[in-house]
Design an enzyme around this catalytic site. Structure first.
Site, short mmCIF file in Angstrom:
data_model
loop_
_atom_site.label_atom_id
_atom_site.label_comp_id
_atom_site.label_asym_id
_atom_site.label_seq_id
_atom_site.Cartn_x
_atom_site.Cartn_y
_atom_site.Cartn_z
CD GLU A 77 -79.74 -21.72 -30.22
OE1 GLU A 77 -78.49 -21.65 -30.26
OE2 GLU A 77 -80.36 -22.67 -29.70
CE LYS B 150 -72.48 -25.70 -33.94
NZ LYS B 150 -73.52 -26.74 -33.73
CG HIS C 134 -73.84 -2.30 -5.39
ND1 HIS C 134 -73.55 -1.20 -4.60
CD2 HIS C 134 -74.86 -2.94 -4.77
CE1 HIS C 134 -74.33 -1.20 -3.55
NE2 HIS C 134 -75.14 -2.25 -3.61
N GLY D 253 -82.70 -28.22 -28.61
CA GLY D 253 -81.65 -28.13 -27.59
C GLY D 253 -82.01 -27.23 -26.43
NE ARG D 254 -84.38 -21.99 -29.32
CZ ARG D 254 -84.06 -22.45 -30.51
NH1 ARG D 254 -82.98 -23.21 -30.67
NH2 ARG D 254 -84.81 -22.19 -31.57
CE LYS E 61 -81.77 -33.70 -30.69
NZ LYS E 61 -82.76 -32.82 -31.37
CD GLU F 281 -68.55 -26.47 -30.30
OE1 GLU F 281 -68.76 -25.34 -30.76
OE2 GLU F 281 -69.19 -27.49 -30.64
#
Length: 547
Positions: free
Chosen positions: A353, A512, A384, A267-268, A206, A212
């Site tokens: 979040e 951060k 399993h 964001g999510r 954005k 990152e």
């Protein structure tokens, strides 16, 4: 804020919990053989069977009363209207607007956001058609064969999950790669797989400042320029999803190929926006529109359905019931569909979040549990691995089991086997196996009594482990849209009940900030002021590097 635990509705639930806490679902089903019809609901091609939960009709009435007391419906209306319900960031929350049809209108602070949304959508549509139709070519004139989405968090988890879930709809001559981790191995492995002459990079950020994402983008740019490409060729191979035109241009991207979105897109919740460009490229505009339509249909259901027939509300209330009264601290997501293998990871961000908060909206500290730990893997793999813990562990772990009736790959009897396990697991978790049943089974095998006494306790399953069964007819783009929106609204309702802001994420900021300072120290070789552990680790790293 309201003192939630001292409200009449909460106290009524607490009193009811004391009465029902030791009831077994085996007995509830025996007493009421019609539980499936009473405790199941269908909407938007989604069937929710919540009959295998530790509830009665009275439980449901009391949980609904809690939702009504918390005025969930009013908050839904405020969100849909574009009011600034994200109070800590002074923002509207309008991912639902991204799903509105072009024929609708939503004026927020004097602007029709639907008109803006569809203008950006049209821009994306035109670009997608050029790429998929081979009209967009790389700098050597070759068509695009590989698309690399570089983002992190919601800019990665949502698009990756949807592209994997809708792989049967993916254009077969396009390959998709997703890079999120700042670990150089992630971008390096992708770069080693692709031909720069036929690769398109999508930089999804954005602000175009995410550390990152920008590190990975620069490495991709560097790799591109160390091939035979020149600076001017970047515009043919890099596009951006961002709001920062200046930074995008400085990177070398043509701002005509910058796809906009807005600060009211969290964001999510962003896969419905231009962040979903990789989804559009994968499945095509028509299927992406079907994804939006599925979410829109669930939006309408959520806003209009009575609480007792409202799938997101019911899921939210059951989560509150187990988290706050039974003290369940995690919730498992079990999709019995390999295409949904990234669904649990996506829901981890969406849920944790959003509601992993320790203070209410007014800043007052919370004295009850909020968001659970979300985890899971596709069935039958999970059976399993960790199902042992769910069946016989000391913790009660509620779980959602999700499956399509129809498979995308009708190979032999694979899907029947898959669904047989799907149905069996929820039944086993509910009924369990008593000591008497275990002993009887061992006797039928001719085992001696001494061995039976030693072995039988290990074969006892307490049962009474709650599950929701969620089925769709087929995992189509539309059905997936409904499923995703269903969980978005579930999380929203729980946040409203707990009194938290489900739309900020200040918890990601401190790490951060410290990482930025520590990176400078690592580069300078001078360790700053830290606790002894952090200082010792940094000094160990720097000494190792100097060797």
């Amino acid at each position: 804020m309201r003192d939630l635990v001292n409200t009449h509705e909460w106290k009524a639930l607490q009193s009811h919990f004391e009465v029902i806490r030791d009831s077994h679902m085996r007995d509830l089903f025996t007493e009421d053989p019609d539980r499936f019809n009473k405790f199941s609901v269908s909407a938007c091609d989604v069937l929710l069977d919540y009959s295998k939960n530790r509830i009665t009709s009275e439980s449901l009435d009391l949980l609904v009363a809690l939702a009504e007391a918390c005025d969930v419906k009013a908050e839904v209306q405020r969100m849909y209207a574009g009011e600034r319900i994200n109070s800590t960031e002074d923002r509207s929350v309008l991912h639902t607007a991204l799903r509105l049809p072009k024929t609708e209108s939503l004026v927020v602070y004097g602007e029709d956001v639907v008109e803006q949304i569809h203008a950006v959508s049209d821009h994306a549509n035109a670009f997608v058609n050029k790429v998929r139709n081979k009209e967009w070519t790389g700098y050597t004139g070759k068509p695009i064969t590989d698309i690399v989405n570089i983002g992190i968090g919601g800019s990665d988890l949502g698009p990756l999950m949807v592209c994997e879930a809708l792989k049967p709809w993916q254009q077969k001559d396009l390959n998709f790669h997703f890079v999120s981790n700042v670990d150089g191995s992630h971008i390096a492995e992708v770069i080693n797989q692709v031909d720069m002459q036929t690769t398109l990079f999508i930089i999804a950020s954005k602000t175009f400042t995410t550390q990152e994402t920008l590190a990975n983008a620069r490495s991709a740019r560097s790799a591109f320029l160390t091939s035979d490409a020149a600076e001017k060729d970047i515009a043919k191979h890099f596009v951006a999803v961002s709001t920062n035109a200046e930074a995008v241009s400085a990177f070398g991207i043509d701002t005509n190929n910058m796809f906009r979105f807005w600060d009211w897109v969290g964001g999510r919740y962003s896969l419905w926006s231009s962040i979903g460009l990789s989804i559009r490229l994968s499945v095509g505009n028509e299927n992406y529109d079907a994804l939006l339509d599925g979410a829109y249909q669930m939006d309408r259901h959520f806003a209009e359905a009575d609480y007792k027939q409202n799938i997101p509300v019911l899921l939210a209330l059951l989560g509150v019931w187990y988290g706050n009264f039974f003290n369940a601290r995690s919730h498992a997501i079990e999709p019995y569909d390999q295409y949904l293998h990234r669904f649990a990871a996506y829901l981890q961000q969406l849920d944790m979040e959003s509601n992993g908060k320790r203070v209410q909206i007014d800043g007052s500290e919370i004295n009850y549990k909020t968001g659970p730990v979300i985890w899971g893997e596709p069935g039958t793999n999970g059976q399993h691995a960790f199902f042992q813990l769910i069946h016989q562990g000391t913790d009660m772990i509620p779980a959602d089991f999700i499956a399509p009736i129809k498979s995308q790959n009708a190979i032999g009897n694979h899907h029947e086997m898959l669904l047989a396990n799907f149905f069996a697991q929820t039944e086993a978790l509910m009924t369990g196996k008593t000591l008497q049943q275990a002993e009887s089974e061992l006797r039928d095998k001719g085992i001696e009594e001494a061995q039976i006494a030693a072995l039988a306790p290990h074969k006892v399953f307490e049962g009474n482990r709650p599950t929701n069964t969620i089925m769709v007819n087929e995992l189509t783009p539309k059905a997936l849209g409904s499923l995703i929106a269903m969980y978005e609204h579930k999380v929203f309702v729980q946040g409203k009940i707990w009194g938290v802001n489900s739309f900020d994420q200040w918890g990601v900021e401190l790490g951060k900030q410290l990482a930025t300072a520590i990176l400078g120290e690592m580069q300078s070789g001078k360790v700053g002021v830290h606790d002894s552990s952090t200082s010792g680790l940094l000094e160990h790293y720097l000494k190792s590097q100097s060797k």
